[in-house]
Structures are given as C-alpha cells and as structure tokens.
Enzyme design. Structure first.
Site, mmCIF file in Angstrom:
data_model
loop_
_atom_site.group_PDB
_atom_site.id
_atom_site.type_symbol
_atom_site.label_atom_id
_atom_site.label_comp_id
_atom_site.label_asym_id
_atom_site.label_seq_id
_atom_site.Cartn_x
_atom_site.Cartn_y
_atom_site.Cartn_z
ATOM 1 N N ASN A 90 -33.669 -2.639 19.340
ATOM 2 C CA ASN A 90 -32.871 -1.976 20.176
ATOM 3 C C ASN A 90 -31.738 -2.720 20.848
ATOM 4 O OD1 ASN A 90 -32.362 0.628 21.657
ATOM 5 N ND2 ASN A 90 -33.032 -0.867 23.409
ATOM 6 N N TYR A 157 -18.115 -2.777 16.878
ATOM 7 C CA TYR A 157 -19.339 -2.067 17.340
ATOM 8 C C TYR A 157 -19.765 -0.918 16.095
ATOM 9 C CZ TYR A 157 -22.457 1.040 19.969
ATOM 10 O OH TYR A 157 -23.393 1.635 20.283
ATOM 11 N N LYS A 161 -22.953 -1.741 13.804
ATOM 12 C CA LYS A 161 -23.837 -0.493 13.761
ATOM 13 C C LYS A 161 -24.322 0.110 12.547
ATOM 14 C CE LYS A 161 -25.714 -0.769 18.007
ATOM 15 N NZ LYS A 161 -26.935 -0.842 18.384
ATOM 16 N N THR A 192 -26.813 5.749 29.997
ATOM 17 C CA THR A 192 -27.438 4.346 30.305
ATOM 18 C C THR A 192 -26.188 3.629 30.784
ATOM 19 O OG1 THR A 192 -26.822 3.408 27.845
ATOM 20 C CG2 THR A 192 -29.094 4.542 28.086
HETATM 21 N N1 LIG Z 1 -25.901 4.720 25.477
HETATM 22 C C1 LIG Z 1 -25.588 5.058 24.421
HETATM 23 O O1 LIG Z 1 -24.630 6.224 24.422
HETATM 24 C C2 LIG Z 1 -25.748 4.824 22.782
HETATM 25 C C3 LIG Z 1 -25.405 5.422 22.001
HETATM 26 C C4 LIG Z 1 -25.759 5.214 20.610
HETATM 27 C C5 LIG Z 1 -26.592 3.933 20.534
HETATM 28 N N2 LIG Z 1 -26.782 3.113 21.502
HETATM 29 C C6 LIG Z 1 -27.528 1.805 21.339
HETATM 30 O O2 LIG Z 1 -28.671 1.786 21.838
HETATM 31 C C7 LIG Z 1 -29.236 0.418 22.312
HETATM 32 C C8 LIG Z 1 -29.641 0.450 23.842
HETATM 33 O O3 LIG Z 1 -28.376 0.700 24.618
HETATM 34 P P1 LIG Z 1 -28.527 1.411 25.942
HETATM 35 O O4 LIG Z 1 -27.712 2.573 25.942
HETATM 36 O O5 LIG Z 1 -30.022 1.589 26.323
HETATM 37 O O6 LIG Z 1 -27.617 0.397 26.755
HETATM 38 P P2 LIG Z 1 -28.128 -0.614 28.044
HETATM 39 O O7 LIG Z 1 -28.840 0.024 29.023
HETATM 40 O O8 LIG Z 1 -26.950 -1.449 28.327
HETATM 41 O O9 LIG Z 1 -29.091 -1.656 27.120
HETATM 42 C C9 LIG Z 1 -28.869 -2.529 26.252
HETATM 43 C C10 LIG Z 1 -29.999 -3.545 26.225
HETATM 44 O O10 LIG Z 1 -29.808 -4.533 25.202
HETATM 45 C C11 LIG Z 1 -30.103 -5.844 25.607
HETATM 46 N N3 LIG Z 1 -29.187 -6.830 25.015
HETATM 47 C C12 LIG Z 1 -28.021 -6.907 25.119
HETATM 48 N N4 LIG Z 1 -27.520 -7.964 24.583
HETATM 49 C C13 LIG Z 1 -28.417 -8.686 24.105
HETATM 50 C C14 LIG Z 1 -28.884 -9.988 24.126
HETATM 51 N N5 LIG Z 1 -27.855 -10.726 23.233
HETATM 52 N N6 LIG Z 1 -30.153 -10.586 23.746
HETATM 53 C C15 LIG Z 1 -30.996 -9.645 24.434
HETATM 54 N N7 LIG Z 1 -31.178 -8.693 24.676
HETATM 55 C C16 LIG Z 1 -29.897 -8.085 24.910
HETATM 56 C C17 LIG Z 1 -29.732 -5.667 27.247
HETATM 57 O O11 LIG Z 1 -30.730 -6.557 27.951
HETATM 58 P P3 LIG Z 1 -30.126 -7.810 28.756
HETATM 59 O O12 LIG Z 1 -28.911 -7.589 29.414
HETATM 60 O O13 LIG Z 1 -31.220 -7.805 29.699
HETATM 61 O O14 LIG Z 1 -30.152 -9.023 27.741
HETATM 62 C C18 LIG Z 1 -30.450 -4.172 27.412
HETATM 63 O O15 LIG Z 1 -31.802 -4.314 27.668
HETATM 64 C C19 LIG Z 1 -27.722 -0.451 22.085
HETATM 65 O O16 LIG Z 1 -28.118 -1.007 20.591
HETATM 66 C C20 LIG Z 1 -26.742 0.644 21.819
HETATM 67 O O17 LIG Z 1 -25.749 0.277 21.153
HETATM 68 C C21 LIG Z 1 -26.434 3.560 22.932
#
Ligand SMILES: NC(=O)c1ccc[n+]([C@@H]2O[C@H](COP(=O)([O-])OP(=O)(O)OC[C@H]3O[C@@H](n4cnc5c(N)ncnc54)[C@H](OP(=O)(O)O)[C@@H]3O)[C@@H](O)[C@H]2O)c1
Length: 254
Positions: A90, A157, A161, A192
C-alpha cells in the site's frame, strides 16, 4: 473469532492513512501483523496501539524502493509468526506532478520506483513465502486516477498506479494455480495526509468531493474494510480484479 484469526499479514505504508487503518482493523480481526514504512516513530506508536488493544504486531522501518527491505519484511513475518498469508502493498507517493513536459526523469523514475517497482519487489518476496505456506492473498493499492478518471498533471502517478493493475493480472494468472489470489483496490479520494497535501484549499476539497456520487470522500477506515474483504476468505473466489472502492467517482458526470 475474528475474520483473520490465525492469519499473518504484511502491511506497507502503515505509518499513516489507509495502511495504518488497515493494520488496526486486521489486528482487531485476529491477524498478527508486520507493519512497514519509513517513519519508525509512527510505526512504534501503531504497534503500541495494537498491543494495548490485545493484538499482536511487529514493525520494521525501511524504504520500499530497496529489495532488501521487501525481503526483510517477509523474513520477519516468518521468524516472528511462522508463516505469511496476506500482504497489503500500500505504500505510495503522489510523486512529481505538474505539466508533464516539465517532469524530470528522476522524478518520474522515483514515482515508479515507489509505487510500482516497490510493490512488485514486495510481492516477489511475499509470493515466494506464500508458495511455501500453501496460498495467500496479495493486495495492491492502485487508484481510480488514470483508470476511470484522468486529471492533468499527474502522469507519473497515474502511470505507476495503472501499472499495478497489469501487475495484479499477471501475478493472479501466474500463481492462481497455487492458491494465491492477487487483487488491486482502487480507492476514490480518501481523507489522509496525501489527500490533504494535494487538496490544501476549501475550493479544491469541494471540487474533489463533488466528483463523487456520494458527495463526500472516504475515511481510511472505510477503505480498510474493503481491504479486509479482499484479504479474508470472504473473497475466496476473487482474483485478478481492479476493485473500485470509489464513492462513485468513476460513474459521476455532474
Ligand atoms: N488518499 C487518497 O485519496 C488515495 C486515493 C487513491 C489511492 N491512494 C493510495 O493509497 C495509498 C496510501 O496512501 P494514503 O492516502 O494513506 O496516504 P499517506 O497517509 O500519505 O500514506 C502513505 C504511506 O506510504 C508510506 N510510504 C511512502 N513512500 C514510502 C517509501 N518510499 N517506503 C516506504 N513507505 C513509504 C508512508 O510512510 P512513510 O512516510 O513513513 O514512509 C505512508 O505510510 C497510496 O498508495 C496512495 O497512492 C490514496
């Protein structure tokens, strides 16, 4: 009995947002969880919260761009809990955005390294273990962006994805015979840090909210419940899917 009783799960991107909510739900449903991300302190507080609630979790901080980290997470699951049943790949980043003619090669490559290659490297080591354990469920976090709805300024992005959807199908076909299911979850907007970084004004949040049929964005906990479905035996005949959990953003035109 929880829906994941006796199961062992790896969750990346667990320090915040969707990953953190999913780790809490998986643990509450009886799974023993291995949580990963780069921020050690956030992982430590998550593990403490899970243990305080009577669950079992262990953290390993690292960067999903490194294959050694993928391998170490799978090894830790086996050393600590004896097996691996579920993997939620994720971790993700918005990466370098803006007009595509200005996107740097480094920014492009880094976005793919985290969102696509990082997920592949995770799956590579998880599937190798699941083959020994007689099956499992692998889930990738993709998005509706670049699949059902296009926006300008997010080429890296969207490409990274939607690449996960091809990866999902390839792995599902390759390892289905061994009882390994592979699915992608495609969230709509979820409240988030990532969402708030991209939508930092009331106007932008109103615009995004209005794109969804439900006229709101999701909570991380709502996404976690859909990930639980894909992880659990409730989805025993579900594999190779791009599973929209998007509040109707994909079918809305008003
Ligand atoms: N929020 C939305 O609207 C949305 C919609 C569709 C898809 N998504 C997807 O959902 C997933 C989770 O995102 P979120 O919305 O929960 O955002 P978030 O709160 O910013 O979480 C992102 C997570 O990814 C980790 N991460 C980022 N780069 C990393 C790396 N190089 N190595 C290890 N961990 C890494 C971050 O942890 P650290 O910073 O501690 O490393 C954090 O735990 C993502 O893949 C995102 O693309 C989000």
């Amino acid at each position: 009995m929880g829906r994941l009783s006796g199961k062992v799960a790896i969750i990346t991107g667990a320090s915040a947002g969707i990953g953190r909510a999913t780790a809490l739900l998986f643990a509450a449903e009886g799974a023993r969880v291995v949580v990963g991300a780069r921020r050690q302190s956030e992982l430590d507080s998550l593990v403490a919260q899970i243990r305080d609630a009577g669950g079992d979790a262990v953290a390993l901080a690292g960067d999903v761009r490194r294959e050694e980290y993928a391998s170490a997470l799978a090894k830790l699951a086996v050393e600590r809990y004896g097996r691996l049943d579920i993997a939620f790949n994720n971790a993700g980043t918005l990466g370098e955005g803006g007009p595509s003619t200005g996107v740097s090669a480094d920014g492009w490559n880094d976005t793919l390294a985290i969102n696509l290659t990082g997920a592949f490297l995770g799956a590579k080591h998880q599937v190798a273990q699941m083959l020994k354990d007689g099956g499992g469920s692998v889930i990738f976090t993709s998005t509706f962006v670049g699949y059902t709805v296009a926006f300008p300024g997010v080429a890296a992005y969207a490409a990274s994805k939607s690449g996960l959807i091809g990866l999902t199908q390839a792995l599902a076909a390759e390892y289905g015979p061994q009882g390994i299911r592979v699915n992608a979850i495609l969230p709509g907007a979820v409240d988030t840090d990532m969402y708030r970084t991209m939508n930092d004004t009331a106007e932008s949040q109103a615009f995004i909210t209005n794109l969804h049929a439900l006229k709101r964005v999701a909570t991380p906990e709502e996404l976690a419940r859909s990930v639980l479905y894909l992880a659990s035996d409730d989805s025993a005949f579900v594999t190779g899917t791009a599973s929209l959990v998007d509040g109707g953003v994909s079918i809305t035109r008003t």
